[in-house]
Design a protein around this motif. Structure first.
Motif, PDB file in Angstrom:
ATOM      1  N   MET A   1     -12.759 -15.744   9.453  1.00  0.00           N
ATOM      2  CA  MET A   1     -13.914 -15.231   8.572  1.00  0.00           C
ATOM      3  C   MET A   1     -13.778 -13.995   8.362  1.00  0.00           C
ATOM      4  O   MET A   1     -13.589 -13.234   7.121  1.00  0.00           O
ATOM      5  N   THR A   2     -13.490 -12.862   9.730  1.00  0.00           N
ATOM      6  CA  THR A   2     -13.896 -11.182   9.326  1.00  0.00           C
ATOM      7  C   THR A   2     -11.973 -10.762   8.692  1.00  0.00           C
ATOM      8  O   THR A   2     -12.611 -10.377   8.023  1.00  0.00           O
ATOM      9  N   GLN A   3     -11.120 -11.738   9.719  1.00  0.00           N
ATOM     10  CA  GLN A   3      -9.687 -11.431   9.146  1.00  0.00           C
ATOM     11  C   GLN A   3      -9.801 -12.241   7.526  1.00  0.00           C
ATOM     12  O   GLN A   3      -9.205 -10.410   6.243  1.00  0.00           O
ATOM     13  N   ASP A   4     -10.512 -12.932   7.093  1.00  0.00           N
ATOM     14  CA  ASP A   4     -10.568 -13.141   5.366  1.00  0.00           C
ATOM     15  C   ASP A   4     -10.985 -12.193   4.298  1.00  0.00           C
ATOM     16  O   ASP A   4     -11.159 -11.838   3.432  1.00  0.00           O
ATOM     17  N   ARG A   5     -12.319 -12.109   4.555  1.00  0.00           N
ATOM     18  CA  ARG A   5     -12.943 -10.990   4.392  1.00  0.00           C
ATOM     19  C   ARG A   5     -12.717  -9.503   4.404  1.00  0.00           C
ATOM     20  O   ARG A   5     -12.312  -9.242   2.845  1.00  0.00           O
ATOM     21  N   SER A   6     -12.181  -8.749   5.937  1.00  0.00           N
ATOM     22  CA  SER A   6     -10.971  -8.107   5.028  1.00  0.00           C
ATOM     23  C   SER A   6      -9.960  -8.143   4.215  1.00  0.00           C
ATOM     24  O   SER A   6      -9.758  -6.774   3.445  1.00  0.00           O
ATOM     25  N   ARG A   7      -9.358  -8.819   4.164  1.00  0.00           N
ATOM     26  CA  ARG A   7      -7.999  -9.476   3.537  1.00  0.00           C
ATOM     27  C   ARG A   7      -8.759  -9.095   1.982  1.00  0.00           C
ATOM     28  O   ARG A   7      -8.165  -8.669   1.017  1.00  0.00           O
ATOM     29  N   ILE A   8      -9.599  -9.742   1.632  1.00  0.00           N
ATOM     30  CA  ILE A   8     -10.119 -10.177  -0.184  1.00  0.00           C
ATOM     31  C   ILE A   8     -10.518  -8.110   0.061  1.00  0.00           C
ATOM     32  O   ILE A   8     -10.683  -7.675  -1.233  1.00  0.00           O
ATOM     33  N   ARG A   9     -11.349  -7.195   1.080  1.00  0.00           N
ATOM     34  CA  ARG A   9     -11.631  -5.829   0.524  1.00  0.00           C
ATOM     35  C   ARG A   9     -10.647  -5.345   0.302  1.00  0.00           C
ATOM     36  O   ARG A   9     -10.572  -4.500  -0.681  1.00  0.00           O
ATOM     37  N   ARG A  10      -9.247  -5.427   1.003  1.00  0.00           N
ATOM     38  CA  ARG A  10      -8.245  -4.332   1.079  1.00  0.00           C
ATOM     39  C   ARG A  10      -7.489  -5.043  -0.126  1.00  0.00           C
ATOM     40  O   ARG A  10      -6.911  -3.699  -1.093  1.00  0.00           O
ATOM     41  N   MET A  11      -7.390  -6.614  -0.491  1.00  0.00           N
ATOM     42  CA  MET A  11      -6.731  -6.344  -2.021  1.00  0.00           C
ATOM     43  C   MET A  11      -7.718  -5.952  -3.677  1.00  0.00           C
ATOM     44  O   MET A  11      -7.041  -5.154  -4.490  1.00  0.00           O
ATOM     45  N   ILE A  12      -8.803  -5.802  -3.446  1.00  0.00           N
ATOM     46  CA  ILE A  12      -9.340  -5.248  -4.039  1.00  0.00           C
ATOM     47  C   ILE A  12      -9.489  -3.860  -4.018  1.00  0.00           C
ATOM     48  O   ILE A  12      -8.892  -3.223  -5.283  1.00  0.00           O
ATOM     49  N   GLU A  13      -9.001  -2.977  -3.324  1.00  0.00           N
ATOM     50  CA  GLU A  13      -9.167  -1.612  -3.056  1.00  0.00           C
ATOM     51  C   GLU A  13      -7.439  -1.311  -3.468  1.00  0.00           C
ATOM     52  O   GLU A  13      -7.072  -0.494  -3.983  1.00  0.00           O
ATOM     53  N   ALA A  14      -6.677  -2.226  -2.716  1.00  0.00           N
ATOM     54  CA  ALA A  14      -5.171  -2.133  -3.643  1.00  0.00           C
ATOM     55  C   ALA A  14      -5.449  -2.066  -5.207  1.00  0.00           C
ATOM     56  O   ALA A  14      -4.033  -2.813  -5.615  1.00  0.00           O
ATOM     57  N   GLY A  15      -6.154  -2.733  -5.487  1.00  0.00           N
ATOM     58  CA  GLY A  15      -6.119  -3.609  -7.044  1.00  0.00           C
ATOM     59  C   GLY A  15      -5.317  -4.599  -7.058  1.00  0.00           C
ATOM     60  O   GLY A  15      -4.886  -5.301  -8.698  1.00  0.00           O
ATOM     61  N   VAL A  16      -5.364  -5.395  -6.745  1.00  0.00           N
ATOM     62  CA  VAL A  16      -4.499  -6.680  -6.888  1.00  0.00           C
ATOM     63  C   VAL A  16      -4.836  -7.398  -8.140  1.00  0.00           C
ATOM     64  O   VAL A  16      -3.768  -8.244  -8.531  1.00  0.00           O
ATOM     65  N   PRO A  17      -6.252  -7.440  -8.227  1.00  0.00           N
ATOM     66  CA  PRO A  17      -6.408  -8.935  -9.534  1.00  0.00           C
ATOM     67  C   PRO A  17      -6.041  -7.701 -10.300  1.00  0.00           C
ATOM     68  O   PRO A  17      -5.911  -8.523 -11.637  1.00  0.00           O
ATOM     69  N   ARG A  18      -6.163  -6.490 -10.580  1.00  0.00           N
ATOM     70  CA  ARG A  18      -5.570  -6.071 -11.639  1.00  0.00           C
ATOM     71  C   ARG A  18      -4.431  -6.222 -12.389  1.00  0.00           C
ATOM     72  O   ARG A  18      -3.907  -6.378 -13.210  1.00  0.00           O
ATOM     73  N   LYS A  19      -3.636  -5.540 -11.007  1.00  0.00           N
ATOM     74  CA  LYS A  19      -2.205  -6.301 -11.327  1.00  0.00           C
ATOM     75  C   LYS A  19      -2.151  -7.950 -11.311  1.00  0.00           C
ATOM     76  O   LYS A  19      -0.370  -8.014 -12.338  1.00  0.00           O
ATOM     77  N   ALA A  20      -3.128  -8.224 -10.693  1.00  0.00           N
ATOM     78  CA  ALA A  20      -2.577  -9.846 -11.158  1.00  0.00           C
ATOM     79  C   ALA A  20      -1.989  -9.861 -12.645  1.00  0.00           C
ATOM     80  O   ALA A  20      -1.156 -10.966 -13.369  1.00  0.00           O
ATOM     81  N   LEU A  21      -3.105  -9.737 -13.440  1.00  0.00           N
ATOM     82  CA  LEU A  21      -3.476  -9.234 -14.928  1.00  0.00           C
ATOM     83  C   LEU A  21      -2.347  -8.901 -15.774  1.00  0.00           C
ATOM     84  O   LEU A  21      -1.469  -9.691 -16.591  1.00  0.00           O
ATOM     85  N   ARG A  22      -2.033  -7.650 -14.542  1.00  0.00           N
ATOM     86  CA  ARG A  22      -0.945  -6.888 -15.157  1.00  0.00           C
ATOM     87  C   ARG A  22       0.122  -7.795 -15.594  1.00  0.00           C
ATOM     88  O   ARG A  22       1.055  -7.915 -16.529  1.00  0.00           O
ATOM     89  N   ASP A  23       0.762  -8.391 -14.525  1.00  0.00           N
ATOM     90  CA  ASP A  23       2.154  -9.007 -14.054  1.00  0.00           C
ATOM     91  C   ASP A  23       1.755 -10.162 -15.218  1.00  0.00           C
ATOM     92  O   ASP A  23       3.043 -10.489 -16.106  1.00  0.00           O
ATOM     93  N   LEU A  24       0.793 -10.940 -15.841  1.00  0.00           N
ATOM     94  CA  LEU A  24       0.683 -12.487 -16.377  1.00  0.00           C
ATOM     95  C   LEU A  24       1.282 -11.354 -17.716  1.00  0.00           C
ATOM     96  O   LEU A  24       1.775 -11.896 -19.203  1.00  0.00           O
ATOM     97  N   GLY A  25       0.410 -10.677 -18.415  1.00  0.00           N
ATOM     98  CA  GLY A  25       0.659  -9.419 -19.777  1.00  0.00           C
ATOM     99  C   GLY A  25       2.068  -8.654 -19.679  1.00  0.00           C
ATOM    100  O   GLY A  25       2.410  -9.757 -21.073  1.00  0.00           O
ATOM    101  N   ASN A  26       2.592  -8.649 -18.709  1.00  0.00           N
ATOM    102  CA  ASN A  26       4.062  -8.458 -18.430  1.00  0.00           C
ATOM    103  C   ASN A  26       4.972  -9.579 -18.817  1.00  0.00           C
ATOM    104  O   ASN A  26       5.608  -9.526 -19.721  1.00  0.00           O
ATOM    105  N   LEU A  27       4.681 -10.918 -18.269  1.00  0.00           N
ATOM    106  CA  LEU A  27       5.150 -11.885 -18.494  1.00  0.00           C
ATOM    107  C   LEU A  27       4.798 -12.638 -20.030  1.00  0.00           C
ATOM    108  O   LEU A  27       6.210 -12.768 -20.845  1.00  0.00           O
ATOM    109  N   VAL A  28       4.057 -12.432 -20.566  1.00  0.00           N
ATOM    110  CA  VAL A  28       4.299 -12.148 -21.821  1.00  0.00           C
ATOM    111  C   VAL A  28       4.630 -11.687 -22.511  1.00  0.00           C
ATOM    112  O   VAL A  28       5.223 -11.733 -23.742  1.00  0.00           O
ATOM    113  N   ARG A  29       4.532 -10.417 -22.676  1.00  0.00           N
ATOM    114  CA  ARG A  29       5.487  -9.640 -23.497  1.00  0.00           C
ATOM    115  C   ARG A  29       6.914  -9.204 -23.482  1.00  0.00           C
ATOM    116  O   ARG A  29       7.434  -9.324 -24.442  1.00  0.00           O
ATOM    117  N   TYR A  30       7.401  -9.476 -22.386  1.00  0.00           N
ATOM    118  CA  TYR A  30       8.770  -9.739 -21.696  1.00  0.00           C
ATOM    119  C   TYR A  30       9.424 -10.264 -21.192  1.00  0.00           C
ATOM    120  O   TYR A  30      10.709 -10.345 -20.978  1.00  0.00           O
TER     121      TYR A  30
END
Length: 220
Positions: A1-30
């Motif tokens: 559980m602690t490892q899961d929370r740590s990974r989620i926190r790191r994903m947020i700090e690295a901007g992964v949710p926004r990057k995932a949306l960017r990837d989707l937008g790039n797929l639609v555009r390009y």
């Protein structure tokens, strides 16, 4: 559980949710050939003669902007790569034979630690000296093997090439060092390596339209 929370926190700090949306937008555009956030590209470090200099006005692209396709003149905000303090220190140390202390980089790091509390994972002078011992070992390893491995081959890998040498690609398809991976870039240039892995930062629309990603995705 602690490892899961740590990974989620790191994903947020690295901007992964926004990057995932960017990837989707790039797929639609390009389409299928679109750039991916944090993707691994392969560059000739000898062509990276300039670094991105964040403009006083307008966009200032950083690691969290990985995979952005951007038009305009943002890529004209640049400076010679050798003007970077870490790049200069590496050349003074590995080429001119100065100690790390005599290059001035230790004092630069200490001033930044005093300002921020922690910088590049260092909190003390001992941490800084240990870090540059690691840089010496890196140089020896790269010199011996004549390559720099992608982040994906490391035990601490996180997402694609996140944590790699960050480069933006200008309108001419040339890489600009974008503030992360200075030591690896300096070592690659000093040793004359012809191809190294890098994390894609921002990509100029003109270079993308000219098909530069096809070339950058080839390791050889």
């Amino acid at each position: 559980m602690t490892q899961d929370r740590s990974r989620i926190r790191r994903m947020i700090e690295a901007g992964v949710p926004r990057k995932a949306l960017r990837d989707l937008g790039n797929l639609v555009r390009y389409g299928r050939g679109r750039p991916l956030s944090d993707e691994c590209i392969w560059i000739d470090p000898r062509l990276a003669s300039e670094r991105y200099s964040r403009p006083e006005t307008g966009p200032a692209y950083r690691r969290r902007h990985s995979g952005v396709v951007a038009d305009g003149d943002w890529d004209l905000s640049r400076a010679p790569i050798e003007s970077g303090v870490k790049i200069r220190a590496c050349r003074s140390h590995f080429v001119d034979g100065l100690s790390w202390e005599d290059t001035g980089i230790v004092e630069v790091m200490m001033r930044r630690i005093e300002r921020h509390g922690i910088f590049d994972g260092c909190r003390s002078r001992d941490d800084v000296l240990a870090r540059y011992q690691d840089i010496d070992r890196m140089f020896d390893e790269v010199s011996r093997n004549r390559r720099i491995d992608p982040v994906s081959k490391r035990a601490e890998r996180f997402r694609r090439e996140h944590g790699g040498v960050l480069v933006h690609i200008d309108r001419n398809g040339l890489p600009m060092l974008a503030g992360n991976g200075n030591h690896r870039m300096a070592i690659a240039r000093i040793l004359g390596l012809e191809r190294i892995p890098a994390q894609l930062g921002a990509l100029h629309r003109t270079a993308f339209d000219n098909g530069i990603l096809q070339e950058l995705r080839r390791p050889n």
